[in-house]
Design an enzyme around this catalytic site. Structure first.
Site, PDB file in Angstrom:
ATOM      1  N   LYS A 105       4.410   9.110   8.660  1.00  0.00           N
ATOM      2  CA  LYS A 105       4.236   8.511   9.985  1.00  0.00           C
ATOM      3  C   LYS A 105       5.232   9.073  11.023  1.00  0.00           C
ATOM      4  O   LYS A 105       5.035  10.189  11.460  1.00  0.00           O
ATOM      5  CB  LYS A 105       4.258   6.989   9.859  1.00  0.00           C
ATOM      6  CG  LYS A 105       3.112   6.539   8.926  1.00  0.00           C
ATOM      7  CD  LYS A 105       2.655   5.104   9.044  1.00  0.00           C
ATOM      8  CE  LYS A 105       1.328   4.962   8.319  1.00  0.00           C
ATOM      9  NZ  LYS A 105       1.345   4.157   7.117  1.00  0.00           N
ATOM     10  N   ASP A 142       9.447   2.960  -0.393  1.00  0.00           N
ATOM     11  CA  ASP A 142       8.395   3.608   0.371  1.00  0.00           C
ATOM     12  C   ASP A 142       8.622   3.275   1.840  1.00  0.00           C
ATOM     13  O   ASP A 142       8.237   2.204   2.321  1.00  0.00           O
ATOM     14  CB  ASP A 142       7.013   3.138  -0.098  1.00  0.00           C
ATOM     15  CG  ASP A 142       5.896   3.842   0.671  1.00  0.00           C
ATOM     16  OD1 ASP A 142       6.205   4.636   1.580  1.00  0.00           O
ATOM     17  OD2 ASP A 142       4.720   3.573   0.358  1.00  0.00           O
ATOM     18  N   TYR A 185       0.856  -1.189   0.000  1.00  0.00           N
ATOM     19  CA  TYR A 185       0.000   0.000   0.000  1.00  0.00           C
ATOM     20  C   TYR A 185       0.888   1.233   0.000  1.00  0.00           C
ATOM     21  O   TYR A 185       1.831   1.326   0.783  1.00  0.00           O
ATOM     22  CB  TYR A 185      -0.890   0.006   1.245  1.00  0.00           C
ATOM     23  CG  TYR A 185      -1.782   1.217   1.364  1.00  0.00           C
ATOM     24  CD1 TYR A 185      -2.841   1.411   0.488  1.00  0.00           C
ATOM     25  CD2 TYR A 185      -1.565   2.162   2.363  1.00  0.00           C
ATOM     26  CE1 TYR A 185      -3.672   2.518   0.604  1.00  0.00           C
ATOM     27  CE2 TYR A 185      -2.391   3.282   2.493  1.00  0.00           C
ATOM     28  CZ  TYR A 185      -3.437   3.445   1.602  1.00  0.00           C
ATOM     29  OH  TYR A 185      -4.260   4.543   1.724  1.00  0.00           O
TER      30      TYR A 185
HETATM   31  C1  LIG Z   1       0.650   4.593   5.774  1.00  0.00           C
HETATM   32  C2  LIG Z   1       1.365   4.378   4.501  1.00  0.00           C
HETATM   33  C3  LIG Z   1       1.189   5.211   3.385  1.00  0.00           C
HETATM   34  C4  LIG Z   1       0.143   6.295   3.346  1.00  0.00           C
HETATM   35  O1  LIG Z   1       0.398   7.308   4.255  1.00  0.00           O
HETATM   36  P1  LIG Z   1      -0.828   8.272   4.684  1.00  0.00           P
HETATM   37  O2  LIG Z   1      -0.170   9.264   5.583  1.00  0.00           O
HETATM   38  O3  LIG Z   1      -1.836   7.413   5.330  1.00  0.00           O
HETATM   39  O4  LIG Z   1      -1.339   8.892   3.428  1.00  0.00           O
HETATM   40  C5  LIG Z   1       1.984   5.012   2.277  1.00  0.00           C
HETATM   41  N1  LIG Z   1       2.903   4.022   2.254  1.00  0.00           N
HETATM   42  C6  LIG Z   1       3.093   3.197   3.292  1.00  0.00           C
HETATM   43  C7  LIG Z   1       4.139   2.147   3.218  1.00  0.00           C
HETATM   44  C8  LIG Z   1       2.332   3.342   4.442  1.00  0.00           C
HETATM   45  O5  LIG Z   1       2.494   2.489   5.457  1.00  0.00           O
END
Ligand SMILES: *Cc1c(COP(=O)(O)O)cnc(C)c1O
Length: 437
Positions: A273, A245, A150
């Protein structure tokens, strides 16, 4: 059953009903709705350290940590002081403030492969921008992502995405025209030959490969040995951009993220995060020759009214400074305690005859309700989500708050104690007894 249902839920239920009248599903992010685990979502009133309290005054040990950011626990005094201090001087100016470079300096010090970084407001914005940048840099259209990973909810990335999309059991999203995803190749994770095949088929057309270097969004699934090295070699050879990511793994699996842990240099890195200290922040960064394509220096446009917000920057700085100064203590501690927890719960499952596979990298972990190894989305999706739901509710009733989905990683933070872990293992023994019945 051994788990006696004494937990009060009236207030949370009342608040959920009120919210449902106005907010779709009563929630502002789908997986909060407890859709896959049944029961009523909690309304949280406050948190301190490793514990949270809901509207019915139930207390829980929290292994969600706001889905990753709160590695220092709830209401950390250093982070709070920084936010309050910044707020007293005004909440937003839409002009530069010194704290943006402060946070940039901290991020770059932890990620030496990055020379420049741009702050945005969420992980979604970070990955969306990184993909646009990779396309601008390579002048190519196709992107590779992996099933079960994701990367936020941008149109081109909502293809076989994990997290809430997987939890809800939907392949993509309504409202995304197929033309918008025609350049997205979704390949199985941990399979290098699929990547070779795609590069062969779309020769000189693939702009980038985006990957969660430790997947957290189909539950925790580590990369196999040499998988990330393989992705690095292939993308280098094909002159495609490798995007790690690290929205979840940055400052989580090591201070310098998965790229430090595995000693691999991606071209671009996305974050979020933890770097916001619990406030909304994302970031993307990389070498200057790529990052200088971003406006105002270059032709790749990306902007944000609240980007680099002083409260968020202050929170991020306070968080990252503590992590930097205490890294030698924090990372080994959370790794050790997470190991005790994951193994303790796995042992309890074994005693109860529950079939479980545990995956863990540092303080990210998942108990999959399947007997077989989980290495990609195909194997993850064989999990018995009904059994997970029973386990989840059994734990909740005993004051243990796990992510309300089989397909979300749980997190342990620097504030969790051995007592928290022992209590959690004891609760798991009870919960497994109930699951088996
Ligand atoms: C949480 C997450 C996202 C999205 O971040 P948001 O702040 O919720 O938009 C993208 N990539 C990874 C790996 C994530 O864990």
């Amino acid at each position: 059953m051994a788990v006696t249902m004494t937990r009060k839920t009236e207030q949370s239920r009342r608040l959920q009903q009120r919210a449902e009248g106005m907010i779709p599903g009563g929630v502002n992010s789908p997986v909060r709705a407890f859709g896959s685990v049944a029961g009523d979502p909690l309304f949280i009133i406050r948190g301190k350290g490793s514990h949270i309290w809901d509207a019915d005054e139930n207390e829980y040990i929290d292994y969600v940590g706001s889905w990753g950011p709160l590695i220092l626990g709830h209401a950390d005094s250093g982070v709070l002081d920084a936010i309050l201090g910044a707020a007293c001087n005004g909440t937003s100016f839409g002009a530069s403030t010194p704290s943006e470079a402060d946070l940039a300096e901290l991020v770059l010090s932890a990620f030496p492969h990055m020379q420049k970084v741009r702050f945005v407001n969420s992980g979604t914005e970070a990955t969306m921008s990184a993909i646009r940048l990779a396309r601008a840099y390579t002048k190519r259209k196709y992107i590779i992502k992996f099933e079960g990973c994701y990367h936020g909810h941008a149109d081109c990335l909502l293809v076989k995405a994990g997290s809430g999309v997987a939890t809800l059991g939907i392949p993509g999203s309504a409202g995304v025209p197929e033309e918008f995803t025609q350049f997205t190749l979704a390949l199985p994770f941990n399979n290098l030959s699929a990547v070779e095949h795609a590069f062969h088929k779309f020769k000189h057309q693939i702009a980038c490969v985006i990957v969660e270097p430790v997947v957290g969004n189909m539950g925790c699934v580590p990369a196999a040995d040499d998988y990330l090295v393989g992705l690095r070699l292939i993308t280098e050879r094909e002159r495609a951009v490798l995007i790690f990511d690290e929205v979840m793994t940055g400052f989580r699996v090591a201070f310098g993220g998965a790229q430090e842990l595995y000693n691999i240099k991606p071209d671009l890195t996305t974050m979020g995060k933890i770097i916001g200290g619990g406030l909304p922040v994302g970031a993307y960064g990389g070498p200057a020759d790529i990052m200088d394509l971003v406006a105002p220096l270059g032709p790749m446009y990306q902007a944000g009214t609240l980007s680099g917000n002083p409260l968020a920057m202050a929170a991020g700085c306070a968080m990252l400074k503590q992590l930097r100064d205490r890294r030698a203590e924090i990372y080994p501690k959370i790794d050790r305690l997470s190991g005790e927890l994951v193994e303790g719960v796995a042992a309890a499952a074994k005693d109860a005859g529950a079939k479980l596979t545990s995956n863990r990298v540092g303080s990210m972990f998942t108990w999959f309700f399947t007997p077989d190894p989980v290495t990609n989305w195909e194997s993850a999706s064989k999990s018995d989500t009904e059994a997970f739901g029973r386990f989840f509710r059994g734990m909740l009733d005993q004051g243990i708050y796990l992510p309300p989905s089989q397909y979300e990683a749980a997190f342990l933070g620097a504030v969790h104690t051995r007592e928290d872990v022992q209590k959690t293992i004891a609760a798991a023994k009870e919960a497994f007894a109930a699951v088996g019945r």
